[in-house]
Design a protein around this motif. Structure first.
Motif, PDB file in Angstrom:
ATOM      1  N   ILE A 149       0.698  -1.225  -0.162  1.00 21.09           N
ATOM      2  CA  ILE A 149      -0.029  -0.065  -0.082  1.00 21.09           C
ATOM      3  C   ILE A 149       1.037   1.128   0.046  1.00 21.09           C
ATOM      4  N   LYS A 150       0.709   2.079  -0.904  1.00 25.29           N
ATOM      5  CA  LYS A 150       1.656   3.138  -1.218  1.00 25.29           C
ATOM      6  C   LYS A 150       1.062   4.214  -0.200  1.00 25.29           C
ATOM      7  N   LEU A 151       1.772   4.862   0.617  1.00 25.49           N
ATOM      8  CA  LEU A 151       1.306   6.001   1.483  1.00 25.49           C
ATOM      9  C   LEU A 151       1.803   7.143   0.832  1.00 25.49           C
ATOM     10  N   ARG A 152       1.044   8.394   0.889  1.00 27.23           N
ATOM     11  CA  ARG A 152       1.440   9.447   0.516  1.00 27.23           C
ATOM     12  C   ARG A 152       1.390  10.887   1.299  1.00 27.23           C
ATOM     13  N   ASN A 153       2.291  11.823   1.157  1.00 27.27           N
ATOM     14  CA  ASN A 153       2.334  12.821   1.966  1.00 27.27           C
ATOM     15  C   ASN A 153       1.407  13.942   1.538  1.00 27.27           C
ATOM     16  N   PRO A 154       0.012  14.312   1.798  1.00 28.75           N
ATOM     17  CA  PRO A 154      -0.723  15.295   0.996  1.00 28.75           C
ATOM     18  C   PRO A 154      -0.006  16.561   1.263  1.00 28.75           C
ATOM     19  N   PHE A 155       0.789  16.887   2.234  1.00 21.94           N
ATOM     20  CA  PHE A 155       1.483  18.313   2.193  1.00 21.94           C
ATOM     21  C   PHE A 155       2.253  18.535   1.203  1.00 21.94           C
ATOM     22  N   LYS A 156       2.951  17.595   0.599  1.00 16.32           N
ATOM     23  CA  LYS A 156       4.094  17.845  -0.446  1.00 16.32           C
ATOM     24  C   LYS A 156       3.207  18.612  -1.603  1.00 16.32           C
ATOM     25  N   ALA A 157       2.056  18.427  -1.770  1.00 16.61           N
ATOM     26  CA  ALA A 157       1.337  18.807  -3.176  1.00 16.61           C
ATOM     27  C   ALA A 157       0.811  20.127  -2.635  1.00 16.61           C
ATOM     28  N   LEU A 158       0.946  20.929  -1.866  1.00 15.01           N
ATOM     29  CA  LEU A 158       0.520  22.290  -1.357  1.00 15.01           C
ATOM     30  C   LEU A 158       1.379  23.380  -2.288  1.00 15.01           C
ATOM     31  N   THR A 159       0.878  24.159  -3.159  1.00 14.72           N
ATOM     32  CA  THR A 159       1.778  25.219  -3.531  1.00 14.72           C
ATOM     33  C   THR A 159       1.999  26.100  -2.647  1.00 14.72           C
ATOM     34  N   LYS A 160       2.972  27.395  -2.935  1.00 11.63           N
ATOM     35  CA  LYS A 160       2.977  28.346  -2.067  1.00 11.63           C
ATOM     36  C   LYS A 160       2.019  29.117  -1.774  1.00 11.63           C
ATOM     37  N   PHE A 161       1.070  29.381  -2.744  1.00  7.48           N
ATOM     38  CA  PHE A 161      -0.134  30.202  -2.261  1.00  7.48           C
ATOM     39  C   PHE A 161      -1.071  29.478  -1.385  1.00  7.48           C
ATOM     40  N   GLU A 162      -1.246  27.944  -1.541  1.00  7.20           N
ATOM     41  CA  GLU A 162      -1.952  27.353  -0.625  1.00  7.20           C
ATOM     42  C   GLU A 162      -1.404  27.155   0.633  1.00  7.20           C
ATOM     43  N   TRP A 163      -0.019  26.975   0.888  1.00  5.33           N
ATOM     44  CA  TRP A 163       0.623  27.022   2.352  1.00  5.33           C
ATOM     45  C   TRP A 163       0.381  28.618   2.910  1.00  5.33           C
ATOM     46  N   ALA A 164       0.320  29.616   1.893  1.00  3.06           N
ATOM     47  CA  ALA A 164       0.223  30.883   2.731  1.00  3.06           C
ATOM     48  C   ALA A 164      -1.215  31.145   2.949  1.00  3.06           C
ATOM     49  N   LEU A 165      -2.247  30.699   2.224  1.00  2.00           N
ATOM     50  CA  LEU A 165      -3.547  30.626   2.540  1.00  2.00           C
ATOM     51  C   LEU A 165      -4.018  29.929   3.768  1.00  2.00           C
ATOM     52  N   TRP A 166      -3.657  28.766   4.042  1.00  2.00           N
ATOM     53  CA  TRP A 166      -3.411  27.952   5.132  1.00  2.00           C
ATOM     54  C   TRP A 166      -3.034  28.621   6.102  1.00  2.00           C
ATOM     55  N   ILE A 167      -1.807  28.977   6.211  1.00  2.00           N
ATOM     56  CA  ILE A 167      -1.159  29.707   7.550  1.00  2.00           C
ATOM     57  C   ILE A 167      -2.172  30.955   8.072  1.00  2.00           C
ATOM     58  N   PHE A 168      -2.549  31.546   6.733  1.00  2.00           N
ATOM     59  CA  PHE A 168      -3.151  33.070   7.232  1.00  2.00           C
ATOM     60  C   PHE A 168      -4.632  32.488   7.876  1.00  2.00           C
TER      61      PHE A 168
END
Length: 254
Positions: free
Chosen positions: A14-33
């Motif tokens: 079963i292949k595990l995946r890190n969902p945080f790796k796919a976040l763009t810079k804008f999405e990181w900024a929006l999430w942190i905001f």
């Protein structure tokens, strides 16, 4: 009769995946905001009800991943639904509690199954966008009227606070959830309308207790995230449609 070939380790793996790796810079900024806005409002109001902070943080996190068409967002949404139902019960918003326990959680589960079964060609981290047909539109319209009408009388029997707004919230939530199962961009647009209704609902609650200011901020942040989600899903639909067209032309050429 041929013997069945034993499955290899690769088939079992079963292949595990890190969902945080796919976040763009804008999405990181929006999430942190989003996280910062919710947290600051919580402590600024000198709130001691940490369940409202927890539900807000889980909710904004869920929307970031849902906007990407990532099923991880629905897993977080299930957690959000459970905690939000508890917060709503504490204030007497029984409509919201019933919606999230009896409607949102089951539909989120159905959506999760639908999203996992329909990954896009880009991989398991992105769902394949569905289609909204006239048949589904008719079903949604009739069902929404029936569900909203039924819930009005149910909520009235429970002496629900702000009955009319709570009833409207049922209708907008139902439409959004139905569209989410269908995997269409319109689900985010419906949630945007629902966010506006919930901002009004929790603003009424703030008139009685400032402890609920973080809930107003929460759904204001939800509104921003759902608008981004609609834009993101609309772009994803256009891209996937173009990819399918190119693939079809390639197959015909060969």
């Amino acid at each position: 009769m041929k013997d069945k070939q034993p499955r290899t380790d690769k088939q079992h793996k079963i292949k595990l995946r890190n969902p945080f790796k796919a976040l763009t810079k804008f999405e990181w900024a929006l999430w942190i905001f989003s996280l910062t806005a919710v947290t600051v409002s919580f402590f600024a109001a000198k709130n001691t009800d940490y369940s409202t902070l927890a539900v807000s943080l889980i909710g904004v996190s869920a929307l970031i991943f849902a906007a990407k068409g990532d099923a991880f967002g629905l897993m977080l949404m299930l957690c959000f639904s459970a905690v939000y139902a508890f917060v709503s019960y504490c204030f007497g918003y029984y409509g919201e509690m019933i919606i999230y326990l009896c409607m949102q959680m089951p539909v989120c589960t159905a959506s999760l199954i639908s999203w996992l079964k329909n990954p896009s060609k880009n991989g398991a981290g992105e769902v394949k966008v569905g289609k909204l047909t006239p048949k589904y539109i008719a079903i949604i319209a009739v069902s929404a009227v029936a569900v909203t009408t039924a819930f009005y009388f149910i909520l009235r029997a429970f002496n629900t606070e702000n009955l009319i707004v709570s009833t409207i919230s049922v209708g907008t939530s139902f439409v959004a959830l139905f569209l989410m199962v269908l995997r269409v961009p319109a689900y985010a647009a419906a949630f945007t309308i629902n966010d506006i209704v919930l901002i009004a609902l929790w603003s009424f609650a703030c008139a009685r207790s400032l402890n609920y200011i973080p809930m107003v901020v929460c759904f204001a942040v939800f509104l921003i995230n759902d608008i981004y989600g609609f834009i993101s899903w609309t772009k994803r639909k256009k891209r996937q449609t173009a990819e399918e067209t190119d693939s079809s032309h390639f197959d015909q050429a060969n």
